[in-house]
Write a protein that holds these residues in place. Structure first.
Motif, mmCIF file in Angstrom:
data_model
loop_
_atom_site.group_PDB
_atom_site.id
_atom_site.type_symbol
_atom_site.label_atom_id
_atom_site.label_comp_id
_atom_site.label_asym_id
_atom_site.label_seq_id
_atom_site.Cartn_x
_atom_site.Cartn_y
_atom_site.Cartn_z
ATOM 1 N N ASP B 23 -9.002 -1.539 6.528
ATOM 2 C CA ASP B 23 -8.593 -2.807 7.131
ATOM 3 C C ASP B 23 -9.611 -3.945 6.819
ATOM 4 O OD1 ASP B 23 -5.787 -2.196 8.594
ATOM 5 O OD2 ASP B 23 -6.926 -0.573 8.403
ATOM 6 N N CYS B 26 -9.481 -6.121 3.943
ATOM 7 C CA CYS B 26 -8.508 -7.306 3.789
ATOM 8 C C CYS B 26 -8.834 -8.339 5.195
ATOM 9 C CB CYS B 26 -7.167 -6.326 4.086
ATOM 10 S SG CYS B 26 -6.652 -5.831 2.707
ATOM 11 N N VAL B 67 -1.625 -1.528 0.129
ATOM 12 C CA VAL B 67 -2.457 -2.801 0.054
ATOM 13 C C VAL B 67 -1.719 -3.770 -0.839
ATOM 14 C CG1 VAL B 67 -4.567 -3.806 -0.743
ATOM 15 C CG2 VAL B 67 -4.629 -1.524 0.421
ATOM 16 N N ARG B 99 -3.155 -11.555 0.695
ATOM 17 C CA ARG B 99 -3.004 -9.977 0.734
ATOM 18 C C ARG B 99 -3.016 -9.494 2.077
ATOM 19 N NH1 ARG B 99 -8.549 -11.872 -0.587
ATOM 20 N NH2 ARG B 99 -9.843 -11.456 0.947
ATOM 21 N N ARG B 101 -3.168 -5.365 4.272
ATOM 22 C CA ARG B 101 -2.910 -3.905 4.219
ATOM 23 C C ARG B 101 -1.715 -3.698 5.203
ATOM 24 N NH1 ARG B 101 -3.418 0.678 7.102
ATOM 25 N NH2 ARG B 101 -3.381 2.545 6.003
ATOM 26 N N LYS B 103 0.284 -1.514 7.468
ATOM 27 C CA LYS B 103 0.423 -0.204 8.207
ATOM 28 C C LYS B 103 1.628 0.614 8.209
ATOM 29 C CE LYS B 103 -0.755 2.127 12.431
ATOM 30 N NZ LYS B 103 -1.122 1.933 13.889
#
Lengths: 225, 200
Positions: B23, B26, B67, B99, B101, B103
């Motif tokens: 993480d 990002c 991602v 962008r 990530r 979860k």
């Protein structure tokens, strides 16, 4: 006009690959839409030199467990031109095969001296170098006894979207059964590092991993670095 | 994949990013392209919209741990690339690149409604990295756009597949911004069309 492109393969014994790999062939992109598929984002990170040494959390803290190794190489395009100022983001498991990611529920031991994240920029010749701990292999599929071989994740980001790849180690006994290796076929050799003597007593080995950025990924690397 | 000539080096293989993409790599702020910075009054030019989406796998479950990268032109259809550095229609407060990530497999992108040039319809390019795949690329279109009927990418697809790339309007949020919603189905029934950007 357009038609169908590659049909992606499903990695054998890889559950997530079964769940997430499109079953239909990819669609070809018509010429008029081609340009819109190439992202661009300027990378201007301020890196600390310590981020290239993943073997310890800070210069005055102890070295992590396991074997310290050096990884180095050159980033080029397919014509051998160096890619300068490219950001490499690196992550790998600790010597026991455990990631520090919160979602790694493997139960393998954590190492309080190992974070497993690193960043480095390529220099004027496209070259990079970082230190890390040789990652452990881990049991990816306990139900069938399949291991993931030792590997180091790398995300390469220049002007364009990411190239995400993995570096593997030669002669790892788990390479042959690895679904990602099987999908690559003979081209797997391009993702295997070459071992060398790092020339320092505290480094167990050096690994040369040259990265060739090809295909659409190369588009903006050539432009603005 | 790529043809190899004697003078050309073979490209390094793309590979899965696995389930543990860190993480910290990002930037959590990169899912709002309208606000330039929380401490500044500057905002991007154009009409703010929200695109909400879900990644769905072959079993109908959410595709967790992915991602996602988004890429789009500004309100006047100009991509923020080096080639357009001197273009008069560049918005200095908009670079069109987001962008995250995810979860849980869901995402919410607050952005400017993309403009479109020539015969294109407004669209956002989506790149997906996750465990089990190397990389998937597609484009998201918006319901209600007349240009959807003649967009060269949409019309290159068999008719039944086109609607799978069009995010549906689900009304307005508290700020009065139009919200769109789309399911990106990675595999199986109602599979989203993905594109081959290596061999096209």
């Amino acid at each position: 006009m357009t038609g169908l492109g590659r049909l992606l393969s499903i990695g054998p014994t890889d559950n997530t690959s079964r769940e997430r790999t499109p079953r239909q062939p990819l669609q070809l992109i018509p010429e008029g839409a081609r340009e819109s598929f190439v992202p661009y984002s300027r990378v201007q990170p301020a890196l600390l030199s310590a981020e290239a040494d993943m073997t310890r959390l800070a210069a005055d803290l102890p070295r992590a467990a396991g074997e310290a190794i050096e990884v180095s190489g050159q980033l080029t395009d397919e014509f051998g031109r160096p890619l300068r100022g490219v950001l490499l983001e690196i992550w790998n498991a600790n010597t026991f095969g455990r990631y520090t990611h919160k979602e790694d529920a493997s139960g393998l031991p954590l190492d309080p001296n190992f974070l497993g994240l690193g960043r480095v920029l390529t220099d004027q010749d496209g070259k990079y170098r970082f230190l890390t701990i040789r990652p452990g292999a881990y049991l990816a599929r306990p139900d069938i006894g399949r291991w993931r071989p030792k590997h180091i994740h790398m995300s390469v980001r220049g002007g364009s979207s990411r190239l995400v790849t993995q570096m593997y180690f030669a002669n790892d006994p788990h390479n042959d059964g690895d679904p990602m290796r099987i999908l690559m076929g003979d081209a797997f050799k391009h993702n295997v590092a070459g071992e060398y003597d790092a020339g320092q007593p505290d480094l167990a080995a050096g690994y040369r991993f040259d990265i060739v950025v090809g295909g659409r990924n190369a588009t903006f690397f050539e432009n603005d670095l | 994949m790529n043809s190899i000539t004697p003078n050309k080096r073979p490209a390094t293989n793309e590979d899965t990013c696995g389930p543990y993409f860190p993480d910290p790599f990002c930037d959590a702020d990169r899912m709002d392209l309208v606000e330039v910075h929380p401490g500044l009054v500057a905002t991007a030019r154009g009409t703010p919209i929200v695109i909400e989406g879900r990644l769905i796998d072959i079993d109908g479950n959410l595709g967790n741990g992915a991602v996602l990268e988004f890429w789009q032109p500004n309100d006047r259809g100009i991509y923020r690339t080096p080639a357009h550095a001197d273009h008069p229609d560049i918005d200095p407060w908009f670079d069109g690149y987001a962008r995250c990530r995810s979860k849980d497999g869901k995402f919410s992108l607050r952005t400017i409604k993309p403009g479109a040039l020539a015969d294109r319809a407004p669209n956002v390019t989506l790149t997906i990295f996750s465990d089990g795949i190397s990389r998937l690329v597609t484009q998201i279109f918006l319901e209600g756009e007349a240009a959807n009927a003649s967009d060269p990418l949409l019309t290159s697809l068999p008719e039944p597949l086109r609607s799978r790339l069009i995010a549906k309007s689900t009304g307005a949020n508290d700020r009065g911004e139009q919200v769109f919603s789309i399911d990106v189905v990675m595999a199986g029934n109602n599979e989203t069309p993905f594109f081959d950007d290596l061999e096209s």
